[in-house]
Motif scaffolding. Structure first.
Motif, PDB file in Angstrom:
ATOM      1  N   ASN A  78       0.789  -1.201   0.033  1.00 22.49           N
ATOM      2  CA  ASN A  78      -0.159  -0.134   0.082  1.00 22.49           C
ATOM      3  C   ASN A  78       0.780   1.296   0.231  1.00 22.49           C
ATOM      4  OD1 ASN A  78      -1.695   2.018   0.302  1.00 22.49           O
ATOM      5  ND2 ASN A  78      -3.111   0.884   1.581  1.00 22.49           N
ATOM      6  N   PRO A  79       1.395   1.720  -0.949  1.00 21.37           N
ATOM      7  CA  PRO A  79       2.301   2.831  -1.083  1.00 21.37           C
ATOM      8  C   PRO A  79       1.637   4.255  -0.432  1.00 21.37           C
ATOM      9  CG  PRO A  79       2.229   1.687  -3.255  1.00 21.37           C
ATOM     10  CD  PRO A  79       1.115   1.132  -2.396  1.00 21.37           C
ATOM     11  N   VAL A  80       0.572   4.526  -0.659  1.00 22.90           N
ATOM     12  CA  VAL A  80       0.033   5.625  -0.019  1.00 22.90           C
ATOM     13  C   VAL A  80       0.172   5.507   1.530  1.00 22.90           C
ATOM     14  CG1 VAL A  80      -2.058   7.024   0.430  1.00 22.90           C
ATOM     15  CG2 VAL A  80      -1.485   6.125  -2.121  1.00 22.90           C
ATOM     16  N   ALA A  81      -0.446   4.454   2.025  1.00 26.11           N
ATOM     17  CA  ALA A  81      -0.195   4.083   3.395  1.00 26.11           C
ATOM     18  C   ALA A  81       1.259   4.281   3.998  1.00 26.11           C
ATOM     19  CB  ALA A  81      -0.946   2.705   3.809  1.00 26.11           C
ATOM     20  N   ILE A  82       2.058   3.624   3.119  1.00 21.57           N
ATOM     21  CA  ILE A  82       3.301   3.474   3.676  1.00 21.57           C
ATOM     22  C   ILE A  82       3.989   4.819   3.565  1.00 21.57           C
ATOM     23  CG2 ILE A  82       5.663   2.401   3.012  1.00 21.57           C
ATOM     24  CD1 ILE A  82       4.077   0.122   2.076  1.00 21.57           C
ATOM     25  N   ALA A  83       3.964   5.764   2.458  1.00 22.16           N
ATOM     26  CA  ALA A  83       4.279   7.049   2.388  1.00 22.16           C
ATOM     27  C   ALA A  83       3.853   7.804   3.741  1.00 22.16           C
ATOM     28  CB  ALA A  83       4.033   7.664   1.146  1.00 22.16           C
ATOM     29  N   ALA A  84       2.176   7.493   4.022  1.00 22.11           N
ATOM     30  CA  ALA A  84       1.837   8.350   5.099  1.00 22.11           C
ATOM     31  C   ALA A  84       2.622   7.868   6.481  1.00 22.11           C
ATOM     32  CB  ALA A  84       0.464   8.000   5.256  1.00 22.11           C
ATOM     33  N   ALA A  85       2.941   6.705   6.410  1.00 19.99           N
ATOM     34  CA  ALA A  85       3.606   6.146   7.784  1.00 19.99           C
ATOM     35  C   ALA A  85       5.059   6.725   7.923  1.00 19.99           C
ATOM     36  CB  ALA A  85       3.617   4.530   7.773  1.00 19.99           C
ATOM     37  N   GLY A 139       3.821   0.426  12.321  1.00 16.97           N
ATOM     38  CA  GLY A 139       4.123  -0.728  12.943  1.00 16.97           C
ATOM     39  C   GLY A 139       5.234  -1.589  12.154  1.00 16.97           C
ATOM     40  N   GLU A 140       4.747  -1.748  10.994  1.00 18.10           N
ATOM     41  CA  GLU A 140       5.649  -2.384   9.941  1.00 18.10           C
ATOM     42  C   GLU A 140       6.740  -1.867   9.722  1.00 18.10           C
ATOM     43  OE1 GLU A 140       3.385  -3.518   6.560  1.00 18.10           O
ATOM     44  OE2 GLU A 140       1.767  -4.959   7.818  1.00 18.10           O
ATOM     45  N   LEU A 141       6.615  -0.471   9.471  1.00 18.90           N
ATOM     46  CA  LEU A 141       7.884   0.165   8.982  1.00 18.90           C
ATOM     47  C   LEU A 141       9.006   0.135  10.060  1.00 18.90           C
ATOM     48  CD1 LEU A 141       6.909   2.946   6.706  1.00 18.90           C
ATOM     49  CD2 LEU A 141       7.417   0.830   6.057  1.00 18.90           C
ATOM     50  N   PHE A 142       8.580   0.341  11.409  1.00 18.80           N
ATOM     51  CA  PHE A 142       9.291   0.430  12.568  1.00 18.80           C
ATOM     52  C   PHE A 142      10.319  -0.830  12.487  1.00 18.80           C
ATOM     53  CE2 PHE A 142      10.400   0.207  17.246  1.00 18.80           C
ATOM     54  CZ  PHE A 142      10.762   1.549  17.310  1.00 18.80           C
ATOM     55  N   GLU A 143       9.974  -1.780  11.872  1.00 17.77           N
ATOM     56  CA  GLU A 143      10.603  -3.006  12.078  1.00 17.77           C
ATOM     57  C   GLU A 143      11.953  -2.893  11.173  1.00 17.77           C
ATOM     58  OE1 GLU A 143      10.413  -5.602  14.224  1.00 17.77           O
ATOM     59  OE2 GLU A 143       8.948  -4.540  14.869  1.00 17.77           O
ATOM     60  N   PHE A 144      12.090  -1.789  10.159  1.00 19.22           N
ATOM     61  CA  PHE A 144      13.045  -1.596   9.258  1.00 19.22           C
ATOM     62  C   PHE A 144      14.062  -0.504   9.843  1.00 19.22           C
ATOM     63  CE2 PHE A 144       9.520  -3.785   6.690  1.00 19.22           C
ATOM     64  CZ  PHE A 144       9.896  -4.915   6.712  1.00 19.22           C
TER      65      PHE A 144
END
Length: 507
Positions: free
Chosen positions: A455-462, A496-501
């Motif tokens: 979900n590129p839009v949601a990932i950019a927002a995150a 939460g998902e991006l925080f892991e990276f």
């Protein structure tokens, strides 16, 4: 009634423009870079004041700068007859004779100028004309390798350099020097060839040798500035550029060399002034000339000149179409933005960290310096890049991705996310670069661990929320979610998902 008519007649008569009037208008037009208007006013001034040596001389100089050398010679000769002791007229007679290859006459007038005004404002230029003529005389009297043979070999070596065969070029230049131990052009070209194959110490030694034996050699000085620039010897470069800025050469090739050098090291305004001055003097350049003129014009705010110059370049070399400095550059990005900061991009591309290099390769696609950077033989060694770096570089080179594997699909979506972030923050300022540094760190780790980027839009927002909330206390998930048109739970999930990276450091 008669009194009113007399007053009115006096007013009319007092405003009849004479030669001096048009001369002053011409000077004002020159100060504003309106050269066509200046030529028109000077022509009118000369018609109205044909016995004024100052006006006739200035009109002659203007015609000379436009490449009308025969007409300029007539006017300057007339000005000299009107005022035989005017030193500036004598200097310009030397210059116009040199342009017409009447070298003995050029030398004669240059020597007259030095005799009349040895410390005058044009004394250095006059000495250069004298030196130039004397060098030509020496060359013609030489019994060494014939001029035609030398020219042929130098052109052959130059073509070898352009094709990447620097070792072959080195061999030819060394053979030329063996036969012509004072042919400085061969030394300068040999130094460039050595530099491109990584023998930088030997390259610099050659230039120092030239400067020791031929002090003030402009090509050697400019090449040395290029070496300092590539090697990031900033202090030495600054000192040398300060010196080069004071040089006012006479010969076309020296003006071109200075202009190209200034353009290469990012001094676009100075480069434009030199390169544009050549065009005004009737210079018909090669592909290199129009390339640097276009770049220096574009990055110094002269977009119309830049486009005209690039059209000339494409006419000479159709393969250059599609590499214009303004392609891929958004209209709202000016010459002062980080996208157009060559040093910033080069710093990223040459960074020790892969994520920073990925950022640099991505940003390269947004920069007008793209063609210049990718065409340099030692800036980007593709075979040494990681697969991720190669992918971001390919994107900047407008490669059309056709995703076939799961990884390909993930990368395309990661790229889409990056474009969303860039669209929100262009043109980049220093604050935005910190966001992108964080993002490319996440991107590197996520792609390496097969994260799908669904979900590129949601990932950019995150990514935006993670960055802003770490710096500002008033940032809320609700505000960021509304900005990107997603729900708060969706934003929370991807944070939460991006925080892991993110990189985690041991305490």
């Amino acid at each position: 009634m008669d009194k009113k008519h007399k007053l009115r007649d006096k007013k009319i008569i007092s405003f009849i423009p004479d030669g001096e009037f048009y001369f002053h208008k011409a000077m004002q037009a020159m100060q504003r870079d309106r050269f066509e208007d200046a030529d028109k006013y000077l022509k009118r001034a000369a018609e109205l004041s044909p016995e004024n040596p100052k006006i006739i001389m200035q009109y002659g100089v203007a015609l000379m700068e436009e490449g009308e050398f025969d007409e300029a010679l007539d006017l300057l000769s007339k000005a000299h007859v009107l005022d035989p002791d005017e030193a500036d007229t004598i200097y310009y007679l030397a210059e116009v004779h040199a342009h017409l290859s009447m070298l003995q006459e050029a030398k004669k007038y240059a020597e007259q100028y030095i005799h009349l005004d040895p410390h005058g404002s044009l004394a250095d230029e006059a000495m250069e004309i004298i030196d130039f003529v004397e060098q030509e005389e020496l060359a013609n009297a030489s019994d060494e390798m014939s001029e035609g043979e030398v020219f042929y070999l130098q052109e052959k070596a130059r073509r070898l350099m352009e094709s990447g065969d620097f070792d072959g070029a080195v061999e030819i230049f060394e053979s030329i020097i063996a036969e012509n131990p004072e042919l400085w052009a061969a030394y300068n070209n040999l130094a460039l060839a050595y530099f491109y194959i990584g023998k930088t110490k030997r390259a610099s030694e050659l230039l120092y040798e030239v400067l020791e034996r031929d002090k003030g050699n402009i090509h050697a000085l400019c090449n040395l500035a290029v070496f300092y620039y590539y090697e990031k010897r900033e202090e030495e470069l600054a000192d040398l550029l300060e010196f080069l800025l004071k040089i006012k050469p006479y010969q076309y090739e020296h003006r071109f060399k200075l202009g190209a050098t200034f353009a290469l090291v990012g001094k676009h305004k100075e480069a434009y002034n030199w390169l544009r001055s050549l065009m005004k003097r009737g210079f018909t350049g090669d592909t290199g000339y129009y390339f640097w003129l276009s770049h220096s014009a574009y990055f110094s705010g002269h977009e119309e000149v830049a486009r005209e110059a690039y059209a000339h370049l494409v006419a000479l070399d159709p393969t250059k179409a599609g590499y214009e400095p303004w392609l891929g550059v958004q209209n709202d990005i000016d010459a002062d933005s980080l996208e157009q900061n060559r040093e910033f991009i080069m710093g990223k591309i040459q960074n020790d960290y892969r994520s920073e290099r990925m950022f640099g390769f991505y940003l390269l696609g947004k920069s007008g310096h793209k063609q210049e950077i990718i065409s340099h033989p030692s800036y980007i060694e593709v075979e040494k890049l990681s697969p991720l770096e190669q992918l971001f570089l390919a994107n900047s080179l407008d490669y059309e991705f056709m995703p076939q594997t799961t990884f390909d699909q993930s990368f395309v979506r990661a790229l889409e996310t990056t474009e969303l972030l860039y669209g929100k923050h262009r043109p980049l300022d220093k604050q935005a670069t910190h966001l992108f540094q964080m993002w490319f760190t996440i991107c590197e780790n996520a792609l390496s661990r097969s994260y799908p980027f669904r979900n590129p839009v949601a990932i950019a927002a995150a990514a935006v929320y993670m960055f802003q909330s770490s710096r500002y206390s008033n940032v809320t998930k609700t505000g960021i979610a509304q900005e990107f048109g997603i729900s708060v739970p969706t934003l929370t999930k991807y944070v939460g998902e991006l925080f892991e990276f993110l990189p985690h450091f041991e305490k």
